[in-house]
Design a protein around this motif. Structure first.
Motif, PDB file in Angstrom:
ATOM      1  N   TYR A 136       0.953  -1.124  -0.141  1.00 23.81           N
ATOM      2  CA  TYR A 136       0.004  -0.055   0.060  1.00 23.81           C
ATOM      3  C   TYR A 136       0.857   1.262   0.153  1.00 23.81           C
ATOM      4  O   TYR A 136       2.046   1.330   0.512  1.00 23.81           O
ATOM      5  N   PRO A 137       0.379   2.399  -0.203  1.00 17.26           N
ATOM      6  CA  PRO A 137       1.222   3.626  -0.531  1.00 17.26           C
ATOM      7  C   PRO A 137       1.961   3.974   0.733  1.00 17.26           C
ATOM      8  O   PRO A 137       1.384   3.908   1.935  1.00 17.26           O
ATOM      9  N   ASP A 138       3.133   4.415   0.814  1.00 18.10           N
ATOM     10  CA  ASP A 138       3.874   5.023   1.870  1.00 18.10           C
ATOM     11  C   ASP A 138       3.073   6.261   2.283  1.00 18.10           C
ATOM     12  O   ASP A 138       2.417   7.027   1.214  1.00 18.10           O
ATOM     13  N   LYS A 139       2.962   6.500   3.685  1.00 17.35           N
ATOM     14  CA  LYS A 139       2.642   7.781   4.109  1.00 17.35           C
ATOM     15  C   LYS A 139       2.893   9.205   3.419  1.00 17.35           C
ATOM     16  O   LYS A 139       2.259  10.033   3.396  1.00 17.35           O
ATOM     17  N   ILE A 140       4.307   9.112   3.159  1.00 20.49           N
ATOM     18  CA  ILE A 140       4.751  10.310   2.971  1.00 20.49           C
ATOM     19  C   ILE A 140       5.095  10.441   1.390  1.00 20.49           C
ATOM     20  O   ILE A 140       4.756  11.348   0.612  1.00 20.49           O
ATOM     21  N   ILE A 141       5.680   9.480   0.794  1.00 23.67           N
ATOM     22  CA  ILE A 141       5.918   9.420  -0.699  1.00 23.67           C
ATOM     23  C   ILE A 141       4.982   8.328  -1.180  1.00 23.67           C
ATOM     24  O   ILE A 141       5.270   7.279  -1.171  1.00 23.67           O
ATOM     25  N   LYS A 142       3.823   8.887  -1.317  1.00 22.85           N
ATOM     26  CA  LYS A 142       2.514   7.911  -1.654  1.00 22.85           C
ATOM     27  C   LYS A 142       2.946   7.198  -3.104  1.00 22.85           C
ATOM     28  O   LYS A 142       2.010   6.336  -3.204  1.00 22.85           O
ATOM     29  N   ASN A 143       3.581   7.511  -4.210  1.00 29.50           N
ATOM     30  CA  ASN A 143       3.721   6.843  -5.289  1.00 29.50           C
ATOM     31  C   ASN A 143       4.509   5.507  -5.059  1.00 29.50           C
ATOM     32  O   ASN A 143       4.674   4.628  -6.104  1.00 29.50           O
ATOM     33  N   TYR A 144       5.174   5.177  -3.903  1.00 30.92           N
ATOM     34  CA  TYR A 144       5.955   3.901  -3.617  1.00 30.92           C
ATOM     35  C   TYR A 144       5.242   3.079  -2.507  1.00 30.92           C
ATOM     36  O   TYR A 144       4.435   3.935  -1.790  1.00 30.92           O
ATOM     37  N   LYS A 145       5.083   1.822  -2.796  1.00 38.38           N
ATOM     38  CA  LYS A 145       4.359   1.189  -1.811  1.00 38.38           C
ATOM     39  C   LYS A 145       5.274   0.520  -0.688  1.00 38.38           C
ATOM     40  O   LYS A 145       6.685   0.258  -0.784  1.00 38.38           O
ATOM     41  N   VAL A 146       4.677   0.236   0.425  1.00 37.52           N
ATOM     42  CA  VAL A 146       5.541  -0.319   1.867  1.00 37.52           C
ATOM     43  C   VAL A 146       4.489  -1.375   2.350  1.00 37.52           C
ATOM     44  O   VAL A 146       3.158  -1.699   1.674  1.00 37.52           O
ATOM     45  N   LEU A 147       4.888  -2.305   2.706  1.00 38.58           N
ATOM     46  CA  LEU A 147       4.060  -3.303   3.601  1.00 38.58           C
ATOM     47  C   LEU A 147       4.760  -3.749   5.129  1.00 38.58           C
ATOM     48  O   LEU A 147       5.679  -4.188   5.315  1.00 38.58           O
ATOM     49  N   ASN A 148       3.867  -3.229   6.132  1.00 39.81           N
ATOM     50  CA  ASN A 148       4.464  -3.186   7.315  1.00 39.81           C
ATOM     51  C   ASN A 148       3.077  -3.860   8.222  1.00 39.81           C
ATOM     52  O   ASN A 148       2.163  -3.281   8.481  1.00 39.81           O
ATOM     53  N   LYS A 149       3.208  -5.269   8.358  1.00 38.68           N
ATOM     54  CA  LYS A 149       1.769  -5.765   8.842  1.00 38.68           C
ATOM     55  C   LYS A 149       2.221  -7.225   9.456  1.00 38.68           C
ATOM     56  O   LYS A 149       3.077  -7.813   8.709  1.00 38.68           O
ATOM     57  N   SER A 150       1.342  -7.679  10.390  1.00 31.37           N
ATOM     58  CA  SER A 150       1.611  -8.790  10.983  1.00 31.37           C
ATOM     59  C   SER A 150       0.632  -9.731  10.655  1.00 31.37           C
ATOM     60  O   SER A 150      -0.724  -9.395  10.269  1.00 31.37           O
ATOM     61  N   PHE A 151       1.033 -11.244  10.659  1.00 34.75           N
ATOM     62  CA  PHE A 151      -0.098 -12.092  10.017  1.00 34.75           C
ATOM     63  C   PHE A 151      -0.005 -13.315  10.977  1.00 34.75           C
ATOM     64  O   PHE A 151       1.160 -13.803  11.379  1.00 34.75           O
ATOM     65  N   TYR A 152      -1.174 -14.090  11.103  1.00 38.48           N
ATOM     66  CA  TYR A 152      -1.164 -15.136  11.804  1.00 38.48           C
ATOM     67  C   TYR A 152      -1.930 -16.308  11.145  1.00 38.48           C
ATOM     68  O   TYR A 152      -2.671 -15.998  10.016  1.00 38.48           O
ATOM     69  N   CYS A 153      -1.410 -17.570  11.632  1.00 41.85           N
ATOM     70  CA  CYS A 153      -1.885 -18.761  10.667  1.00 41.85           C
ATOM     71  C   CYS A 153      -3.541 -19.002  10.831  1.00 41.85           C
ATOM     72  O   CYS A 153      -4.024 -18.805  11.698  1.00 41.85           O
ATOM     73  N   ASN A 154      -3.769 -19.607   9.760  1.00 44.68           N
ATOM     74  CA  ASN A 154      -5.408 -19.600   9.414  1.00 44.68           C
ATOM     75  C   ASN A 154      -6.311 -18.374   9.592  1.00 44.68           C
ATOM     76  O   ASN A 154      -7.404 -18.275   9.926  1.00 44.68           O
ATOM     77  N   THR A 155      -5.726 -17.189   9.672  1.00 41.69           N
ATOM     78  CA  THR A 155      -6.364 -15.823   9.693  1.00 41.69           C
ATOM     79  C   THR A 155      -6.410 -15.009   8.454  1.00 41.69           C
ATOM     80  O   THR A 155      -5.404 -14.725   7.998  1.00 41.69           O
ATOM     81  N   LYS A 156      -7.514 -14.577   8.071  1.00 46.61           N
ATOM     82  CA  LYS A 156      -7.623 -13.926   6.772  1.00 46.61           C
ATOM     83  C   LYS A 156      -7.092 -12.466   7.167  1.00 46.61           C
ATOM     84  O   LYS A 156      -8.157 -11.864   7.864  1.00 46.61           O
ATOM     85  N   ILE A 157      -6.452 -11.880   6.614  1.00 48.98           N
ATOM     86  CA  ILE A 157      -6.229 -10.484   6.886  1.00 48.98           C
ATOM     87  C   ILE A 157      -5.867  -9.734   5.672  1.00 48.98           C
ATOM     88  O   ILE A 157      -5.242 -10.177   4.705  1.00 48.98           O
ATOM     89  N   ARG A 158      -6.628  -8.487   5.699  1.00 51.98           N
ATOM     90  CA  ARG A 158      -6.619  -7.630   4.626  1.00 51.98           C
ATOM     91  C   ARG A 158      -5.499  -6.722   4.305  1.00 51.98           C
ATOM     92  O   ARG A 158      -5.074  -6.205   5.331  1.00 51.98           O
ATOM     93  N   VAL A 159      -5.068  -6.598   3.014  1.00 53.68           N
ATOM     94  CA  VAL A 159      -3.657  -5.782   2.911  1.00 53.68           C
ATOM     95  C   VAL A 159      -4.290  -5.155   1.705  1.00 53.68           C
ATOM     96  O   VAL A 159      -4.239  -5.734   0.437  1.00 53.68           O
TER      97      VAL A 159
END
Length: 244
Positions: free
Chosen positions: A87-110
């Motif tokens: 998803y877009p970086d908060k400052i330079i929005k034309n570049y993407k980042v991904l900072n998120k945690s994930f758990y087994c068998n759990t559907k998490i939206r990105v």
């Protein structure tokens, strides 16, 4: 362990100690300097075969066990995941980042996708499934290999020292007082993978970008970590001793 115990007791007697650096890594860096350990980025234990983790006493955050970037069809799988599904970086929005945690068998939206982690004991892999918002499977060949996880655990975390410290701020400087150390021994890989299946151990992507300089817009990968809460350490490790 006796050598570490003696050093810890000497550090504890020092009382409040000024952090050698700003930010979240100051607590660990300061303790390691007091131990006489040089910081390194190698995946080896910090002190004579014992991995050291430190925590502020007010913190309920997860502790990173080790880093292991996902594998797949591409040489730079981690960068592909960020560019394609981030998803877009908060400052330079034309570049993407991904900072998120994930758990087994759990559907998490990105962004406009869902990430689901599955354990496949037959193939001996943790598999990342990525689906779109309509349930269509887009990826199922991104994975973490059991043998690689097992090797990292046995090499880096066979013995663990978990150190707690009080914290205070004086004139904008951070000070620590190290007051407790728990010594642990790893149980086994089966325990690790079972805890992962139960969602007690998670995977965290920490992919940002450089926001200035010659590397602006390039991937700044802080590692893909396997994390656990301090309160759950005794599920993964056997406690050997505690020192106050």
């Amino acid at each position: 362990m006796n050598k570490l115990k003696n050093k810890f007791e000497a550090i504890k007697k020092l009382g409040w100690i000024k952090s050698i650096r700003k930010g979240s890594t100051g607590i660990g860096a300061t303790f390691e300097k007091l131990l006489g350990v040089n910081e390194n980025s190698f995946e080896i234990p910090d002190f004579n075969g014992i991995e050291i983790k430190t925590k502020r006493n007010y913190s309920n955050s997860f502790t990173s066990l080790f880093n292991y970037s996902p594998e797949g069809k591409y040489s730079y799988e981690i960068e592909k995941i960020k560019d394609k599904y981030g998803y877009p970086d908060k400052i330079i929005k034309n570049y993407k980042v991904l900072n998120k945690s994930f758990y087994c068998n759990t559907k998490i939206r990105v962004s406009n996708y869902y990430f689901i982690l599955k354990v496949n004991r037959k193939s001996k892999k943790i598999i990342l499934n990525i689906i779109d918002l309509y349930g269509n499977l887009l990826e199922n060949d991104i994975y973490w290999d059991f043998d690689e996880i097992k090797e990292k655990l046995n090499r880096k975390l066979h013995f663990l020292a978990f150190v707690n410290a009080s914290r205070k701020i004086v004139n904008n400087d951070e000070y620590f007082k190290y007051y407790k150390m728990d010594l642990y021994e790893l149980k086994n890989f089966e325990t690790f993978i079972t805890l992962f299946e139960k969602g007690i151990i998670r995977i965290t992507f920490k992919m940002s970008i450089f926001r200035d300089g010659t590397k602006i817009g390039q991937l700044h990968n802080h590692g893909t970590s396997f994390d656990i809460k301090e309160e759950d350490l005794s599920k993964l490790f056997n406690r050997i001793d505690t020192f106050y």
